[in-house]
Design a protein around this motif. Structure first.
Motif, mmCIF file in Angstrom:
data_model
loop_
_atom_site.group_PDB
_atom_site.id
_atom_site.type_symbol
_atom_site.label_atom_id
_atom_site.label_comp_id
_atom_site.label_asym_id
_atom_site.label_seq_id
_atom_site.Cartn_x
_atom_site.Cartn_y
_atom_site.Cartn_z
ATOM 1 N N LEU A 190 17.471 -13.526 -31.318
ATOM 2 C CA LEU A 190 17.310 -12.842 -30.077
ATOM 3 C C LEU A 190 17.649 -11.366 -30.406
ATOM 4 N N HIS A 191 18.624 -11.002 -31.213
ATOM 5 C CA HIS A 191 19.068 -9.620 -31.346
ATOM 6 C C HIS A 191 19.364 -9.447 -32.726
ATOM 7 N N ASN A 222 29.551 -4.268 -33.553
ATOM 8 C CA ASN A 222 29.414 -5.300 -32.620
ATOM 9 C C ASN A 222 28.373 -5.005 -31.548
ATOM 10 N N ASP A 223 27.665 -3.971 -31.440
ATOM 11 C CA ASP A 223 26.423 -3.397 -30.618
ATOM 12 C C ASP A 223 25.320 -4.383 -31.372
ATOM 13 N N GLY A 224 25.019 -4.417 -32.802
ATOM 14 C CA GLY A 224 24.064 -4.958 -33.320
ATOM 15 C C GLY A 224 24.105 -6.276 -33.834
ATOM 16 N N ALA A 225 25.425 -6.762 -33.583
ATOM 17 C CA ALA A 225 25.433 -8.268 -33.964
ATOM 18 C C ALA A 225 24.448 -9.184 -33.742
ATOM 19 N N MET A 226 23.918 -9.834 -34.741
ATOM 20 C CA MET A 226 22.800 -10.868 -34.713
ATOM 21 C C MET A 226 23.250 -12.195 -33.541
ATOM 22 N N VAL A 227 22.332 -12.340 -32.907
ATOM 23 C CA VAL A 227 22.560 -13.314 -31.697
ATOM 24 C C VAL A 227 21.349 -14.599 -31.963
ATOM 25 N N LEU A 228 21.767 -15.594 -32.073
ATOM 26 C CA LEU A 228 20.972 -16.745 -32.541
ATOM 27 C C LEU A 228 20.860 -17.851 -31.140
ATOM 28 N N ARG A 229 19.573 -18.357 -31.110
ATOM 29 C CA ARG A 229 19.519 -19.673 -30.305
ATOM 30 C C ARG A 229 19.110 -20.601 -31.084
ATOM 31 N N LEU A 230 19.851 -21.664 -30.944
ATOM 32 C CA LEU A 230 19.623 -23.042 -31.530
ATOM 33 C C LEU A 230 19.264 -24.044 -30.879
ATOM 34 N N SER A 231 18.153 -24.543 -30.875
ATOM 35 C CA SER A 231 17.638 -25.364 -29.598
ATOM 36 C C SER A 231 17.052 -26.874 -30.327
ATOM 37 N N PHE A 232 17.303 -27.798 -29.543
ATOM 38 C CA PHE A 232 16.768 -29.378 -29.942
ATOM 39 C C PHE A 232 16.504 -29.951 -28.516
ATOM 40 N N GLY A 233 15.331 -30.402 -28.287
ATOM 41 C CA GLY A 233 14.956 -30.905 -27.139
ATOM 42 C C GLY A 233 15.276 -30.034 -26.027
ATOM 43 N N GLU A 234 15.957 -30.566 -24.835
ATOM 44 C CA GLU A 234 16.508 -29.788 -23.857
ATOM 45 C C GLU A 234 17.787 -28.910 -24.113
ATOM 46 N N ALA A 235 18.322 -29.124 -25.133
ATOM 47 C CA ALA A 235 19.763 -28.701 -25.281
ATOM 48 C C ALA A 235 19.330 -27.379 -26.241
ATOM 49 N N SER A 290 28.785 -7.056 -28.446
ATOM 50 C CA SER A 290 29.472 -6.291 -27.266
ATOM 51 C C SER A 290 28.589 -6.363 -26.082
ATOM 52 N N GLU A 291 29.598 -5.803 -25.120
ATOM 53 C CA GLU A 291 28.868 -5.508 -23.698
ATOM 54 C C GLU A 291 27.846 -4.740 -23.807
ATOM 55 N N ASN A 292 27.726 -3.646 -24.588
ATOM 56 C CA ASN A 292 26.473 -2.796 -24.648
ATOM 57 C C ASN A 292 25.568 -3.415 -25.341
ATOM 58 N N GLY A 293 25.714 -4.535 -26.356
ATOM 59 C CA GLY A 293 24.519 -5.277 -27.095
ATOM 60 C C GLY A 293 24.038 -6.387 -25.901
ATOM 61 N N GLN A 294 24.962 -6.891 -25.138
ATOM 62 C CA GLN A 294 24.469 -7.828 -24.113
ATOM 63 C C GLN A 294 23.618 -7.001 -23.001
ATOM 64 N N GLN A 295 23.779 -5.822 -22.824
ATOM 65 C CA GLN A 295 23.030 -5.036 -21.780
ATOM 66 C C GLN A 295 21.859 -4.744 -22.560
ATOM 67 N N ALA A 296 21.811 -4.433 -23.657
ATOM 68 C CA ALA A 296 20.524 -3.888 -24.443
ATOM 69 C C ALA A 296 19.605 -5.097 -24.409
ATOM 70 N N MET A 297 20.119 -6.423 -24.758
ATOM 71 C CA MET A 297 19.299 -7.606 -24.517
ATOM 72 C C MET A 297 18.703 -7.798 -23.167
#
Length: 775
Positions: A650-651, A663-676, A685-692
């Motif tokens: 995601l980032h 921390n601004d460019g840290a890799m963000v991952l989403r791991l999904s299985f079914g509904e979970a 960082s908070e800057n990275g969260q806002q950028a997403m």
């Protein structure tokens, strides 16, 4: 031997309760129930019932142990002042002086309040405080640290210390508040050290202080490292080995270890030596075990020594159950057990070998002087070798030869050195002659150790699984108890094994095959997605296994040994591949553990965020990666497995530049299985969260990994995620420091690795289960 069975039951209760913390009331109820069982049990089953009572009492004892102190509530809150009494002799180091202070009051922000608990104060070298002084100390109060293979926090906790005062200034308010007898013993030890320093130059004076008094302050770091690398470090600590060697020499003067006058003289020698070196808790422990060993040999009872060691363990753990986790206690206990079990057989074997390869005159001389000390050292080292590999992760290849060259001289060194110290106040010229003899012996010891220490690979890394070490000692203790009691069933079994060797070997091979087959069966995939938020000291490290058994490792924290142990506990023993490794940012705190992983496991693919790093640690990691496929990924990159698990990046939207904040460019991952789904944010960082959010990414997910271990969270980002569960990979210090940020999660269930250990989450795609492995 009944005492040994009771001690084993007591110890088992302590270990079980420590690994499964429960309310003391639970154990109190169990104690009551076990007492009822004792009352109802028939006489022939009474011992088993008493062991049951000991088991429950052990659990009750550890559950009643303190897990902190009043003054520890002020840890990591900034500067403050404490007042209290110095409870131990000052520990002088190269960088300053360590004082253990029993805090009585604390002053912070102009407010003084009563308190309690021990504080380790790191004082300047100019500090003149000593035992029994009331002091006022001002500085920063912090929690003790944890390292890869060593927890300084646990080490201090065993002594009741949960706080460290750093950057301190000390003011002595008054003196004379300590125990007069203990103060006298400290004075004796200090006086002995002064005599040695006056009689000998360095490094001989420092080495003799270490060998005779256990005082390593004057030994250079290089020399200490050489003793460790050559397996001779036991000579620099007051241990059961020193005292048993001394006792055996005294017994030899009385012509026989079973002479009661000799035993009395040996016990007196141990007592005098204990007083000479200061009678610290570690010294008293070694003295107790050594005295029991000497008495057991004199009484000619095989069962006395194991029963006596059981009694010692029982008494020491009754006073402080955390002593069972103390490395010094474990080394002393098993070294003494090794002396009891193997010293005599090893001595006989060495004597026999001497007569086979040497002329009778030379063999007789060795038998009377060198053989026994060498055999005693060998017996102690054989029993402590697994602990050395477990705690220090290394073994010395030079140890056997080095100990052969120096250990036989240690009795003469200890006796001559001790006699010189005691004679010096009465007639120094005679003492000086003894010191010259000691100079030759200690110089030989130091030169041999340092010469072998300079040999490349004198010490080699050698890790061992703690469970194997436990199994080894369970077998040794069981074998020792069986040798002492020789029960009929064991004798019949031994005769059967000797007469049916082929059948026995076949049965053992079959049992091993069944065990390995069972291990493979148990480790097979179960159709669930498993995610472990690993407890590696607050750094980012996540391990996941898909329903069909593929593995994913995200970062590795900064402690390689902890990471390898965590993977070994969760991966099949025959699986040496991790399909996906993701390095979320080039921050050594998060990737340091991966270098060791890549040396043990192959990787299918390695994902990075594409940010460069010019540091040496990153270069070493890239060297470890080698030819493994490495991909710099950005938002939108997706991996979908055949079993329905999806990994999305995601980032960041593009590779961060070298100079960009990690921390601004840290890799963000989403791991999904079914509904979970799991949102794995690393140290974003908070800057990275806002950028997403500004990029239009929808981060909504069921399970959120709190960014930066609880240090950074944007409220708008939290509102967009809408997590049902939050996991915080934190240590105790960051847990307290980030209290304001964590308050945002007031109504959301959250789990902390510093409280619950590794957090295990697993799902079938619809329901979610959470297990705190420390609970």
């Amino acid at each position: 031997m009944r005492l040994a069975y009771i001690a084993l039951a007591w110890t088992s209760g302590i270990l079980l309760a420590a690994n499964n913390p429960t309310n003391p009331a639970f154990w109190l109820v169990l104690v009551g129930m076990s007492l009822v069982v004792v009352a109802l049990m028939s006489p022939d089953m009474r011992l088993a019932a008493i062991c049951l009572v000991a088991f429950t009492l052990g659990g009750l004892r550890i559950s009643l142990s303190p897990h902190g102190s009043a003054v520890a509530a002020y840890n990591n809150l900034g500067g403050l002042t404490i007042e209290g009494i110095v409870t131990e002799a000052p520990d002088v180091r190269e960088y300053g002086i360590l004082l253990r202070v029993s805090a009585e009051s604390v002053t912070r922000a102009g407010t003084t309040a009563p308190t309690g608990g021990l504080v380790l104060v790191r004082a300047p070298s100019t500090t003149d405080a000593t035992y029994g002084d009331r002091v006022r100390a001002t500085g920063l109060l912090i929690s003790p640290q944890e390292f890869d293979t060593f927890s300084y926090a646990d080490y201090l906790a065993r002594a009741g210390v949960y706080s460290i005062l750093t950057r301190s200034s000390i003011e002595v308010l008054s003196s004379g508040h300590g125990n007069p007898l203990y103060n006298s013993l400290i004075g004796v030890r200090s006086g002995a050290s002064d005599i040695i320093n006056e009689a000998l130059h360095e490094p001989a004076a420092g080495l003799l202080n270490g060998m005779l008094l256990g005082d390593e302050r004057s030994i250079s770091l290089d020399t200490r490292d050489a003793f460790a690398a050559t397996g001779a470090a036991h000579l620099l600590a007051i241990s059961g080995f020193n005292m048993v060697v001394l006792a055996r020499v005294v017994l030899g003067l009385f012509r026989g270890s079973r002479n009661r006058r000799g035993t009395a003289a040996a016990l007196v020698a141990i007592a005098v030596y204990t007083a000479l070196v200061g009678a610290t808790p570690a010294v008293l422990r070694a003295a107790l075990m050594s005295a029991l060993l000497v008495m057991g040999e004199t009484l000619r009872r095989k069962s006395f020594v194991p029963a006596s060691l059981a009694f010692a363990a029982l008494v020491l753990s009754l006073h402080n159950p955390l002593v069972l986790w103390d490395v010094g206690f474990q080394l002393s206990f098993f070294a003494t057990l090794g002396l009891a079990m193997f010293a005599t057989p090893f001595t006989n074997a060495v004597n026999s070998l001497s007569y086979r390869v040497l002329p009778n005159a030379a063999a007789g001389l060795l038998r009377g002087t060198l053989n026994e000390p060498f055999a005693v050292s060998l017996a102690a080292q054989v029993m402590t070798l697994p602990l050395t590999a477990l705690y220090f992760g290394s073994l010395s290849l030079a140890a056997p030869l080095v100990n052969l060259l120096i250990v036989p001289l240690q009795p003469a060194l200890l006796i001559a050195g001790g006699a010189a110290v005691m004679i010096a106040p009465l007639f120094f010229p005679l003492a000086q002659g003894l010191f010259w003899i000691v100079l030759v012996l200690v110089s030989w010891t130091g030169d041999v150790v340092r010469w072998f220490g300079r040999i490349p690979n004198a010490q080699t890394e050698f890790g061992v699984d703690a469970r194997l070490v436990l199994l080894f000692y369970v077998f040794v203790i069981g074998w020792g108890m069986a040798q002492a009691t020789q029960p009929d069933w064991l004798m019949r079994l031994a005769r059967f094994v000797r007469s049916h060797a082929v059948l026995t070997s076949t049965l053992l091979a079959g049992i091993c095959t069944v065990a390995l087959t069972g291990a493979v069966a148990v480790s097979r995939p179960d159709g669930l997605l498993h995610v472990w938020m690993l407890d590696v000291g607050g750094s980012n490290a996540i391990f996941a296994q898909t329903p069909d058994g593929a593995q994913l490792l995200i970062d590795g924290g900064s402690f390689p040994a902890r990471l390898l142990t965590a993977l070994g506990d969760r991966m099949p023993f025959n699986d040496r591949e991790i399909e996906v490794i993701a390095i979320t940012q080039p921050d050594e705190a998060n990737f340091a553990g991966l270098r060791s992983v890549l040396g043990r496991y192959s990787a299918g693919i390695i994902l990075t965020n594409g940010q460069a790093n010019l540091g040496e640690a990153w270069a070493e990691l890239q060297e470890a990666v080698g030819s493994t496929g490495q991909i710099a990924v950005r938002a939108g990159y997706t991996i979908t497995s055949d079993d329905g698990v999806t990994l999305e990046v995601l980032h960041p939207p593009q590779a961060p530049a070298l100079e960009d904040n990690l921390n601004d460019g840290a890799m963000v991952l989403r791991l999904s299985f079914g509904e979970a789904s799991f949102l794995l944010t690393s140290d974003l960082s908070e800057n990275g969260q806002q950028a997403m959010l500004e990029a239009g990414i929808t981060p909504q997910t069921a399970i959120l990994q709190f960014p930066q271990g609880g240090a950074a969270l944007d409220e708008a980002f939290l509102a967009a995620v809408q997590p049902q569960v939050v996991v915080v990979q934190s240590d105790s210090a960051s847990h307290r420091d980030n209290a304001d940020t964590l308050a945002l999660l007031e109504n959301i269930p959250r789990y902390h690795t510093d409280e619950g250990g590794t957090i295990h989450l697993y799902t079938d795609g619809r329901d979610l289960w959470v297990v705190q492995e420390r609970r």
